[in-house]
Design an enzyme around this catalytic site. Structure first.
Site, PDB file in Angstrom:
ATOM      1  N   PHE A 119      19.133 -23.793  -1.546  1.00 11.98           N
ATOM      2  CA  PHE A 119      19.182 -22.598  -0.706  1.00 11.98           C
ATOM      3  C   PHE A 119      18.883 -22.982   0.728  1.00 11.98           C
ATOM      4  O   PHE A 119      18.220 -23.987   0.990  1.00 11.98           O
ATOM      5  CB  PHE A 119      18.150 -21.562  -1.195  1.00 11.98           C
ATOM      6  CG  PHE A 119      18.766 -20.287  -1.670  1.00 11.98           C
ATOM      7  CD1 PHE A 119      19.438 -20.228  -2.871  1.00 11.98           C
ATOM      8  CD2 PHE A 119      18.687 -19.127  -0.907  1.00 11.98           C
ATOM      9  CE1 PHE A 119      20.024 -19.049  -3.312  1.00 11.98           C
ATOM     10  CE2 PHE A 119      19.247 -17.943  -1.335  1.00 11.98           C
ATOM     11  CZ  PHE A 119      19.929 -17.896  -2.548  1.00 11.98           C
ATOM     12  N   GLN A 240      15.730  -9.828   9.858  1.00 10.10           N
ATOM     13  CA  GLN A 240      16.695 -10.840   9.445  1.00 10.10           C
ATOM     14  C   GLN A 240      18.063 -10.204   9.205  1.00 10.10           C
ATOM     15  O   GLN A 240      18.181  -9.195   8.496  1.00 10.10           O
ATOM     16  CB  GLN A 240      16.238 -11.509   8.153  1.00 10.10           C
ATOM     17  CG  GLN A 240      17.180 -12.602   7.695  1.00 10.10           C
ATOM     18  CD  GLN A 240      16.538 -13.422   6.596  1.00 10.10           C
ATOM     19  OE1 GLN A 240      16.652 -13.085   5.426  1.00 10.10           O
ATOM     20  NE2 GLN A 240      15.853 -14.479   6.967  1.00 10.10           N
ATOM     21  N   HIS A 242      21.352 -11.043   7.409  1.00  9.21           N
ATOM     22  CA  HIS A 242      21.876 -11.979   6.417  1.00  9.21           C
ATOM     23  C   HIS A 242      23.265 -12.408   6.866  1.00  9.21           C
ATOM     24  O   HIS A 242      24.089 -11.566   7.237  1.00  9.21           O
ATOM     25  CB  HIS A 242      21.953 -11.335   5.035  1.00  9.21           C
ATOM     26  CG  HIS A 242      22.108 -12.321   3.926  1.00  9.21           C
ATOM     27  ND1 HIS A 242      23.282 -13.040   3.738  1.00  9.21           N
ATOM     28  CD2 HIS A 242      21.246 -12.739   2.963  1.00  9.21           C
ATOM     29  CE1 HIS A 242      23.126 -13.837   2.686  1.00  9.21           C
ATOM     30  NE2 HIS A 242      21.905 -13.670   2.205  1.00  9.21           N
ATOM     31  N   LEU A 252      25.806  -7.258   0.053  1.00  7.95           N
ATOM     32  CA  LEU A 252      25.292  -8.622   0.116  1.00  7.95           C
ATOM     33  C   LEU A 252      26.135  -9.608  -0.698  1.00  7.95           C
ATOM     34  O   LEU A 252      26.494  -9.344  -1.844  1.00  7.95           O
ATOM     35  CB  LEU A 252      23.853  -8.646  -0.410  1.00  7.95           C
ATOM     36  CG  LEU A 252      23.170 -10.005  -0.507  1.00  7.95           C
ATOM     37  CD1 LEU A 252      22.955 -10.616   0.867  1.00  7.95           C
ATOM     38  CD2 LEU A 252      21.829  -9.868  -1.232  1.00  7.95           C
ATOM     39  N   GLU A 255      23.230 -15.997  -0.650  1.00 11.90           N
ATOM     40  CA  GLU A 255      23.215 -17.355  -0.101  1.00 11.90           C
ATOM     41  C   GLU A 255      23.442 -18.389  -1.209  1.00 11.90           C
ATOM     42  O   GLU A 255      23.821 -19.522  -0.955  1.00 11.90           O
ATOM     43  CB  GLU A 255      21.846 -17.588   0.556  1.00 11.90           C
ATOM     44  CG  GLU A 255      21.770 -18.766   1.474  1.00 11.90           C
ATOM     45  CD  GLU A 255      20.471 -18.731   2.262  1.00 11.90           C
ATOM     46  OE1 GLU A 255      19.779 -19.759   2.277  1.00 11.90           O
ATOM     47  OE2 GLU A 255      20.155 -17.688   2.833  1.00 11.90           O
ATOM     48  N   ARG A 286      18.745 -18.712   7.795  1.00 15.09           N
ATOM     49  CA  ARG A 286      19.638 -17.562   7.973  1.00 15.09           C
ATOM     50  C   ARG A 286      19.853 -17.169   9.426  1.00 15.09           C
ATOM     51  O   ARG A 286      20.945 -16.770   9.813  1.00 15.09           O
ATOM     52  CB  ARG A 286      19.098 -16.379   7.179  1.00 15.09           C
ATOM     53  CG  ARG A 286      19.248 -16.597   5.691  1.00 15.09           C
ATOM     54  CD  ARG A 286      18.639 -15.478   4.883  1.00 15.09           C
ATOM     55  NE  ARG A 286      18.920 -15.697   3.467  1.00 15.09           N
ATOM     56  CZ  ARG A 286      18.479 -14.909   2.495  1.00 15.09           C
ATOM     57  NH1 ARG A 286      17.743 -13.868   2.794  1.00 15.09           N
ATOM     58  NH2 ARG A 286      18.769 -15.168   1.237  1.00 15.09           N
ATOM     59  N   HIS A 353      19.296  -7.229   6.874  1.00 20.82           N
ATOM     60  CA  HIS A 353      18.960  -7.548   5.485  1.00 20.82           C
ATOM     61  C   HIS A 353      17.475  -7.419   5.160  1.00 20.82           C
ATOM     62  O   HIS A 353      17.115  -6.918   4.106  1.00 20.82           O
ATOM     63  CB  HIS A 353      19.411  -8.985   5.201  1.00 20.82           C
ATOM     64  CG  HIS A 353      19.168  -9.462   3.804  1.00 20.82           C
ATOM     65  ND1 HIS A 353      19.721  -8.852   2.703  1.00 20.82           N
ATOM     66  CD2 HIS A 353      18.434 -10.498   3.327  1.00 20.82           C
ATOM     67  CE1 HIS A 353      19.344  -9.487   1.598  1.00 20.82           C
ATOM     68  NE2 HIS A 353      18.551 -10.478   1.951  1.00 20.82           N
ATOM     69  N   ARG A 398      12.625 -15.403   7.562  1.00 15.07           N
ATOM     70  CA  ARG A 398      12.322 -15.707   6.155  1.00 15.07           C
ATOM     71  C   ARG A 398      13.372 -16.644   5.567  1.00 15.07           C
ATOM     72  O   ARG A 398      14.561 -16.467   5.787  1.00 15.07           O
ATOM     73  CB  ARG A 398      12.287 -14.411   5.347  1.00 15.07           C
ATOM     74  CG  ARG A 398      12.127 -14.633   3.847  1.00 15.07           C
ATOM     75  CD  ARG A 398      12.078 -13.345   3.091  1.00 15.07           C
ATOM     76  NE  ARG A 398      13.334 -12.616   3.058  1.00 15.07           N
ATOM     77  CZ  ARG A 398      14.368 -12.915   2.273  1.00 15.07           C
ATOM     78  NH1 ARG A 398      14.311 -13.977   1.468  1.00 15.07           N
ATOM     79  NH2 ARG A 398      15.462 -12.174   2.290  1.00 15.07           N
TER      80      ARG A 398
END
Length: 595
Positions: A119, A240, A242, A252, A255, A286, A353, A398
């Site tokens: 990730f 954030q 995304h 969404l 990721e 991100r 996000h 994050r």
């Protein structure tokens, strides 16, 4: 209006991952626990989490919690508190294995251990190369997690109040929290939930933005309630975006797609992330990927007739792998993007996000406020966990899969701390202050009697469009200043919203008006805090922050290496230091962030 009082040892607001994990801790300890939730627990927004939960199990690659800690501090752009971050990553393995024992159906490796995928921002050996750290259940990890924990709560007799809207925090003259007021959506009945311990797990508030991956229920209820009760909100300028929301729909795309080998391409077919993050490429953090995508679009290399999105390409992957590891994504691509991702790339664009800021807490889950020289004095009887809380483990940005970890670790921690305080006799049922409940009844009465007021839907839309335009992926000095003025004007309309339906049974018009009361507090905190922070850090990037040797990437550690605290009264701002001292290891010192 009349109200009734119900007494519990603990009341938890929110039945997503954090709320369910806290409830398990309390109910297993024999505490009489009430969980209030707007929707059935397995419909909470944790259900939308796709890619996985981070833990340094080392099942697929060599891994260590200290590497995970380094990645999290770096990902936070050094705004995360290192004691809380160490606490989270050191407890990760235990929390994931507990979840496995609750019946969580993780994907498996051939040797039977939990499957792990790479990730963005998760690296081995202090940033050397990507590592497989995300424990996944296909691309439906949050869904599986909620079901496992809800079933555990049923086993231990947690009492759920489903389709209840929490209204206000009950706080006495000494500042102690004594519970919440709430409304039963089915009947319109108002109840004061009188509790020795109150835990907020109300999730994020992504609905302050026009384009968001968040569900319609994500209206920042806990954050708004805390602000109205005089609790400051921490680091609310950091949101954030995304990188991969379906263009035009906002849904969404995990990721995990890039973790499995997906590649972002521009209109020229280039793998453009090689320019922005030569080492991590598509698996950079991100904020880096989102800004790279917006830069490609702004420079004319976007795709589609309006050149306003880029493409996420997985056509080179084995179709069998896609259908095994990413079945939900295939379905989303067909339903919301109109493409078969086995044969065509998916059109994607950065979409709001996750809320990095929230109600200030420590790693024990206690809500903390400044008092004298102490910046972290616990508020008696009040706890928070999950996205509504700011521990702060995410700082300015994050890392993917740290959100589900946050839910588990701090949901458990908040529950555990509450249990310890209850068992020690530190919390009792103090008398309820009548004025706290009267304030709630006055809010409801205003809605019932308001004439010639503002339309709820139009007011909310004006707020969302203002936030999208003035506080998005890139932020501009004049736009922020203008945005503050617009949001403060919209706040006046929120104070005079009108509903035409005055019925009591399932009155969604009233619920939406009450949710807007919370959303506007979040919007104010966000844009006022963003306007004041004159640097770029993590997800907060300003055009007027100079990129120099002294200020790499526009980050100003001399003046801005500190947490923002926003107070509702007069939109006052205060600041507190970042905790650079971990619990047991050496501090991870400031340095330029690059992937």
């Amino acid at each position: 209006m009349k109200y009734t009082v119900r007494k519990f040892d603990a009341v938890i607001v929110g039945a997503g991952g954090a709320g369910l994990r806290a409830a398990i801790q309390l109910s297993e300890a024999g505490m009489k626990t009430a969980v209030l939730t707007k929707v059935f627990p397995t419909r909470s927004h944790t259900v939308a989490a796709q890619g996985g939960v981070a833990a340094s199990l080392g099942n697929s690659d060599e891994d260590h919690w200290h590497w995970h800690m380094y990645d999290t501090v770096k990902g936070s752009d050094w705004l995360g508190d290192q004691d809380a971050i160490e606490f989270m990553v050191r407890n990760a393995n235990e929390c994931v294995i507990e979840l496995e024992h609750y019946g969580m159906p993780f994907d498996r490796l051939d040797n039977g251990r939990i499957y792990q995928r790479p990730f963005g921002g998760h690296m081995s050996n202090f940033g050397e190369k990507p590592v497989r750290r995300s424990c996944a259940a296909a691309d439906r990890t949050g869904h599986a997690m909620l079901h496992a924990m809800y079933q555990r709560n049923v086993k231990v007799n947690t009492q759920f109040f489903v389709e209840w809207q929490a209204l206000d925090l009950i706080r006495d003259a000494e500042g102690e929290v004594l519970g919440v007021t709430a409304m039963d959506m089915e009947t319109g009945e108002v109840v004061a939930f009188h509790a020795k311990a109150t835990i907020f797990a109300t999730g994020g508030a992504g609905r302050i933005y026009y384009s968001s991956t968040n569900a319609f229920i994500n209206t920042g209820d806990g954050v708004g309630m805390a602000a109205r009760a005089g609790i400051p909100l921490e680091d609310m300028e950091f949101w954030q975006f995304h990188p991969t929301g379906v263009a035009g729909a906002g849904v969404l795309i995990t990721e995990g797609v890039r973790g499995e080998g997906g590649i972002l391409r521009n209109s020229l077919g280039e793998r453009f992330m090689e320019r922005y993050a030569p080492n991590a490429k598509d698996l950079a953090s991100r904020d880096i990927v989102s800004r790279a995508m917006v830069t490609e679009i702004n420079e004319g290399r976007g795709c589609g007739p309006n050149k306003d999105f880029v493409l996420l390409d997985i056509t080179h992957l084995d179709p069998e792998t896609i259908m095994k590891r990413l079945p939900g994504i295939h379905e989303i691509a067909v339903q919301f993007a109109g493409v078969d991702c086995l044969k065509e790339p998916i059109p994607v664009v950065p979409t709001c996000h996750y809320q990095m800021g929230g109600i200030p807490t420590n790693y024990l889950g206690q809500v903390v406020v400044p008092q004298g020289d102490n910046h972290s004095t616990p508020v008696p009887g009040f706890f928070a966990a999950g996205e509504c809380a700011c521990a702060s483990v995410h700082g300015a940005n994050r890392l993917g899969t740290n959100s589900l970890l946050d839910l588990l670790v701090f949901g458990k921690s908040a529950g555990e701390t509450a249990v310890n305080e209850l068992k020690a006799g530190a919390r009792t049922h103090k008398p309820l202050p009548a004025e706290a409940i009267e304030r709630t009844l006055a809010r409801l009465d205003r809605l019932n009697t308001q004439k010639d007021g503002a339309d709820v839907h139009e007011t909310r839309l004006a707020m969302q469009r203002t936030m999208q335009k003035h506080a998005g992926v890139f932020r501009f000095k004049d736009m922020l200043k203008e945005g503050v003025e617009k949001i403060l004007a919209i706040e006046q309309d929120v104070g005079r919203t009108q509903i035409n339906d005055k019925s009591m049974v399932f009155n969604t018009a009233r619920i939406e008006a009450l949710e807007l009361d919370n959303l506007i507090e979040v919007a104010k905190a966000t844009i006022v805090s963003a306007n004041a922070r004159t640097e770029s850090r993590g997800a907060h990037v300003r055009d007027d922050a100079p990129n120099t040797t002294e200020h790499p990437n526009g980050r100003d550690d001399k003046n801005w290496h500190k947490h923002t605290l926003w107070y509702r009264e007069n939109n006052r701002l205060d600041y507190k230091p970042v905790q650079m001292k971990p619990m047991t290891v050496d501090s991870i010192e400031l340095k330029t962030r690059a992937y």
